[in-house]
Design a protein around this motif. Structure first.
Motif, mmCIF file in Angstrom:
data_model
loop_
_atom_site.group_PDB
_atom_site.id
_atom_site.type_symbol
_atom_site.label_atom_id
_atom_site.label_comp_id
_atom_site.label_asym_id
_atom_site.label_seq_id
_atom_site.Cartn_x
_atom_site.Cartn_y
_atom_site.Cartn_z
ATOM 1 N N THR A 144 -0.717 1.453 7.390
ATOM 2 C CA THR A 144 -0.494 1.786 5.980
ATOM 3 C C THR A 144 -1.696 2.459 5.328
ATOM 4 O O THR A 144 -1.583 2.968 4.221
ATOM 5 N N LYS B 107 1.758 6.598 4.490
ATOM 6 C CA LYS B 107 2.116 6.001 3.203
ATOM 7 C C LYS B 107 3.617 5.972 2.946
ATOM 8 O O LYS B 107 4.038 5.607 1.852
ATOM 9 N N THR B 108 4.411 6.387 3.909
ATOM 10 C CA THR B 108 5.860 6.383 3.688
ATOM 11 C C THR B 108 6.613 5.609 4.757
ATOM 12 O O THR B 108 7.422 4.744 4.445
ATOM 13 N N ASN C 226 0.801 -1.225 0.000
ATOM 14 C CA ASN C 226 0.000 0.000 0.000
ATOM 15 C C ASN C 226 0.833 1.273 0.000
ATOM 16 O O ASN C 226 0.298 2.352 -0.249
ATOM 17 N N VAL C 227 2.112 1.159 0.311
ATOM 18 C CA VAL C 227 2.923 2.359 0.513
ATOM 19 C C VAL C 227 4.227 2.277 -0.266
ATOM 20 O O VAL C 227 4.681 1.189 -0.639
#
Length: 268
Positions: free
Chosen positions: A169, A173-174, A27-28
């Motif tokens: 997540t 997002k990082t 997701n990231v």
């Protein structure tokens, strides 16, 4: 359980790659420079020379769904890679996908009903049941023969899980920011986001509704007192000092309250 483990391992060896082992991207996108030559050489050397017994023991793959305890709308898919420690204990690491760069989201411990029953009352509030996850068809074991998956589900239906996510997540997002959050499993129809489940089913080329029908003859044990405590007005969650809002809305039940668990703090 030994026979079941052997069956699972054989099924994994035969068909996991063809049945959903690498169909769900992370997701990231984590920041950082690409691995250089020296890093790749070190990685290859470690892969060839170092033994990893705890990792090698992760021989069962489960895919299901979690939500933040205290926030039924904060939902996500969770890929579990599990080691069967003994007849009554399974430990899993949880990722946001099933590809090589999937991000480690958290852990889940799964215990038998007997072990759960012996826990202190306050501890039980941290655990969730697996009856609905199994009976609804939401929990799957991709890549193994149907007979092995059903045998595994017959084992899991009476178990209890304690799950902590360390990388949220859906929000971050990082990097894995914030504090761990206690997660729960769904207990009734209509709770899980239907679009989320349908998207998972398409990726794995399975039908949750059909699995529900196939599992209709699996006995549904009574859920022991203390589990799924959020349904009975007790929601335990760690307060996040970063101010992160996990999910989009709090539980609609007016009787639900947030109780911060006791945390030892160093003396000043």
């Amino acid at each position: 359980m030994k026979a079941l483990t052997a069956m699972l391992c054989a099924g994994l060896a035969m068909g996991l790659a063809a049945c959903g082992a690498r169909n769900t991207a992370s997701n990231v996108e984590a920041p950082g420079a690409p691995a250089g030559v020296s890093t790749r050489v070190l990685d290859a050397g470690a892969d060839a020379l170092q033994a990893r017994p705890p990792i090698a023991a992760l021989n069962a793959y489960l895919d299901g769904f979690h939500f933040y305890n205290g926030n039924l709308r904060g939902q996500m898919e969770a890929h579990h890679y599990c080691a069967i420690v003994n007849e009554e204990l399974i430990q899993c690491v949880i990722y946001d996908g099933n590809v090589k760069d999937a991000k480690l989201m958290g852990v889940e411990y799964i215990v038998s009903a007997r072990l759960y029953e012996g826990l202190p009352a306050a501890e039980k509030a941290l655990w969730h049941s697996h009856v609905h996850e199994v009976k609804s068809g939401q929990l799957i074991a991709p890549g193994i023969p149907a007979v092995a998956e059903k045998a595994l589900m017959q084992k899991l239906v009476a178990t209890y899980g304690k799950t902590w996510h360390t990388w949220h997540t859906d929000v971050h997002k990082t990097l894995p920011l914030g504090v761990p959050q206690l997660m729960m499993g769904f207990t009734n129809d209509g709770q899980a986001d239907a679009a989320m489940v349908a998207a998972r089913d398409r990726r794995f080329r399975i039908d949750s509704a059909e699995k529900r029908r196939q599992r209709a003859d699996i006995p549904a044990p009574a859920i022991m007192d203390g589990a799924d405590a959020w349904q009975h007005g007790t929601t335990i969650q760690l307060a996040d000092p970063t101010g992160t809002q996990h999910g989009s809305s709090s539980l609609p039940s007016p009787s639900t309250h947030t109780a911060e668990p006791a945390i030892s703090r160093p003396a000043r």
